[in-house]
Design an enzyme around this catalytic site. Structure first.
Site, PDB file in Angstrom:
ATOM      1  N   TYR A  15      26.720 -94.354 116.611  1.00  0.00           N
ATOM      2  CA  TYR A  15      25.769 -93.931 117.647  1.00  0.00           C
ATOM      3  C   TYR A  15      25.192 -92.572 117.321  1.00  0.00           C
ATOM      4  CZ  TYR A  15      29.132 -90.617 119.669  1.00  0.00           C
ATOM      5  OH  TYR A  15      29.973 -89.548 119.865  1.00  0.00           O
ATOM      6  N   ARG A  63      21.488 -88.758 109.848  1.00  0.00           N
ATOM      7  CA  ARG A  63      22.944 -88.875 110.017  1.00  0.00           C
ATOM      8  C   ARG A  63      23.328 -90.300 110.407  1.00  0.00           C
ATOM      9  NH1 ARG A  63      25.872 -85.012 114.234  1.00  0.00           N
ATOM     10  NH2 ARG A  63      24.791 -86.398 115.676  1.00  0.00           N
ATOM     11  N   ARG A  97      35.671-113.363 116.993  1.00  0.00           N
ATOM     12  CA  ARG A  97      36.523-112.200 116.748  1.00  0.00           C
ATOM     13  C   ARG A  97      37.380-112.380 115.504  1.00  0.00           C
ATOM     14  NH1 ARG A  97      41.231-109.885 117.462  1.00  0.00           N
ATOM     15  NH2 ARG A  97      41.267-107.671 118.019  1.00  0.00           N
ATOM     16  N   GLU A 135      37.469 -79.337 116.116  1.00  0.00           N
ATOM     17  CA  GLU A 135      36.204 -79.320 116.872  1.00  0.00           C
ATOM     18  C   GLU A 135      36.507 -79.686 118.317  1.00  0.00           C
ATOM     19  OE1 GLU A 135      33.487 -82.393 115.559  1.00  0.00           O
ATOM     20  OE2 GLU A 135      35.119 -83.814 115.235  1.00  0.00           O
ATOM     21  N   LEU A 156      32.790 -83.773 112.828  1.00  0.00           N
ATOM     22  CA  LEU A 156      31.433 -84.325 112.734  1.00  0.00           C
ATOM     23  C   LEU A 156      30.503 -83.174 112.349  1.00  0.00           C
ATOM     24  CD1 LEU A 156      29.651 -86.876 113.360  1.00  0.00           C
ATOM     25  CD2 LEU A 156      29.101 -85.679 115.492  1.00  0.00           C
TER      26      LEU A 156
HETATM   27  N1  PLP Z   1      31.713 -83.241 117.316  1.00  0.00           N
HETATM   28  C1  PLP Z   1      31.892 -84.341 118.066  1.00  0.00           C
HETATM   29  C2  PLP Z   1      33.225 -85.007 118.068  1.00  0.00           C
HETATM   30  C3  PLP Z   1      30.844 -84.860 118.827  1.00  0.00           C
HETATM   31  O1  PLP Z   1      31.025 -85.983 119.561  1.00  0.00           O
HETATM   32  C4  PLP Z   1      29.601 -84.197 118.831  1.00  0.00           C
HETATM   33  C5  PLP Z   1      28.462 -84.702 119.620  1.00  0.00           C
HETATM   34  O2  PLP Z   1      28.528 -85.692 120.271  1.00  0.00           O
HETATM   35  C6  PLP Z   1      29.458 -83.040 118.060  1.00  0.00           C
HETATM   36  C7  PLP Z   1      30.528 -82.598 117.299  1.00  0.00           C
HETATM   37  C8  PLP Z   1      28.160 -82.290 118.024  1.00  0.00           C
HETATM   38  O3  PLP Z   1      27.189 -82.997 117.303  1.00  0.00           O
HETATM   39  P1  PLP Z   1      25.624 -82.801 117.588  1.00  0.00           P
HETATM   40  O4  PLP Z   1      25.367 -81.327 117.485  1.00  0.00           O
HETATM   41  O5  PLP Z   1      24.961 -83.558 116.538  1.00  0.00           O
HETATM   42  O6  PLP Z   1      25.391 -83.306 118.971  1.00  0.00           O
END
Ligand code: PLP
Length: 285
Positions: A33, A52, A100, A182, A207
């Site tokens: 997503y 991305r 499934r 994070e 991420l």
């Molecule tokens: N880290 C995680 C786990 C996230 O779910 C998100 C955003 O949903 C981010 C970092 C930040 O990503 P972005 O700046 O692309 O929204």
């Protein structure tokens, strides 16, 4: 709540928008997503989000169901049909519908594409940024490829809820070395006592946030000192400032971690400046 949703080539009223019970996104979280900010009715950094998305799909060998430019058109159409001025647009692509079985389905199975959009409360977000938020720390018990933006978000869901249950707004994940990875839906940053910005390198343990990337541009343009390195929870407790970045919050000051006051307990000057400057550096389209 989104009033119009796009599902597999058609636009539906929200209550009629449905995917199949055997969708692999539903059964296995076999899907990816993106969430993109909408501001003034325009998508913020859509190009980077779509890049991305393609990286996430490639990593999981899910076919890109249509060209990126066409997806961009759908995103804008959903924003327009929902008359979103300020909010977010959500895009999900699953591997599709099949009986499934964990093994990949036949190549003839087409990916499922869903797009929704909803307004955000600008005044509420601004007020939150004025006071800053509290977070708690939780062990990072996620899989080893959280750089892929999959909908397998149960640890994030539980972390966020644990934060809410303890009177905080969010949670920061901590790895086995006591380093912050994070936030549950954001990237984590601190400003050290010497004024150096620190955020974890974008390896497989976080991420690579689009907001993080743009904030790094802002930081460099402003000539601020920055280090992409691991930082521990203890360093975060002792930081002058802390903040989180994400498409829906942009730069959100963090003023308490695990009940400990960060800095003077108010949003710091660096976080405030980055929040102010962000949209000069982001792409609107
Ligand atoms: N880290 C995680 C786990 C996230 O779910 C998100 C955003 O949903 C981010 C970092 C930040 O990503 P972005 O700046 O692309 O929204």
């Amino acid at each position: 709540m989104s009033r119009i949703a796009y599902v597999n080539g058609r636009y539906f009223a929200w209550r009629d928008a449905k995917v199949h019970v055997e969708d692999r996104g539903f059964q296995f979280a076999d899907s990816v997503y993106e969430v993109c900010e909408v501001r003034g009715g325009r998508l913020i950094d859509a190009r980077r989000h779509l890049e991305r998305l393609i990286r996430s799909l490639d990593a999981l060998a899910i076919r890109m169901p249509m060209p990126a430019a066409a997806l961009g058109v759908v995103l804008r159409e959903v924003v327009a049909r929902n008359r979103i001025d300020y909010g977010i647009v959500y895009l999900q692509i699953s591997r599709g519908v099949a009986r499934r079985d964990p093994a990949f389905p036949a190549d003839s199975v087409t990916p499922t594409v869903v797009v929704t959009a909803r307004p955000l409360n600008r005044a509420r977000n601004a007020a939150l940024a004025e006071t800053g938020i509290a977070v708690i720390s939780v062990p990072d018990n996620r899989w080893g490829r959280v750089d892929i933006k999959t909908t397998g978000l149960l640890p994030n869901v539980l972390a966020r809820q644990a934060g809410l249950d303890r009177g905080a707004r969010d949670a920061w994940f901590i790895d086995q070395d006591d380093a912050v990875t994070e936030g549950a839906s954001s990237n984590a940053w601190i400003v050290t006592a010497d004024g150096v910005l620190v955020t974890r390198p974008a390896d497989h343990a976080i991420l690579r946030g689009i907001t993080r990337t743009v904030v790094l541009d802002v930081v460099k343009a402003q000539g601020l000192a920055v280090e992409e390195r691991r930082f521990t929870l203890d360093e975060a407790y002792r930081a002058r400032e802390a903040f989180a970045t994400s498409a829906s919050q942009i730069v959100m000051p963090v003023v308490k971690i695990d009940g400990r006051v960060i800095g003077d307990g108010r949003p710091g000057a660096v976080a405030r400046a980055l929040r102010r400057e962000f949209h000069r550096h982001a792409e609107a389209g």
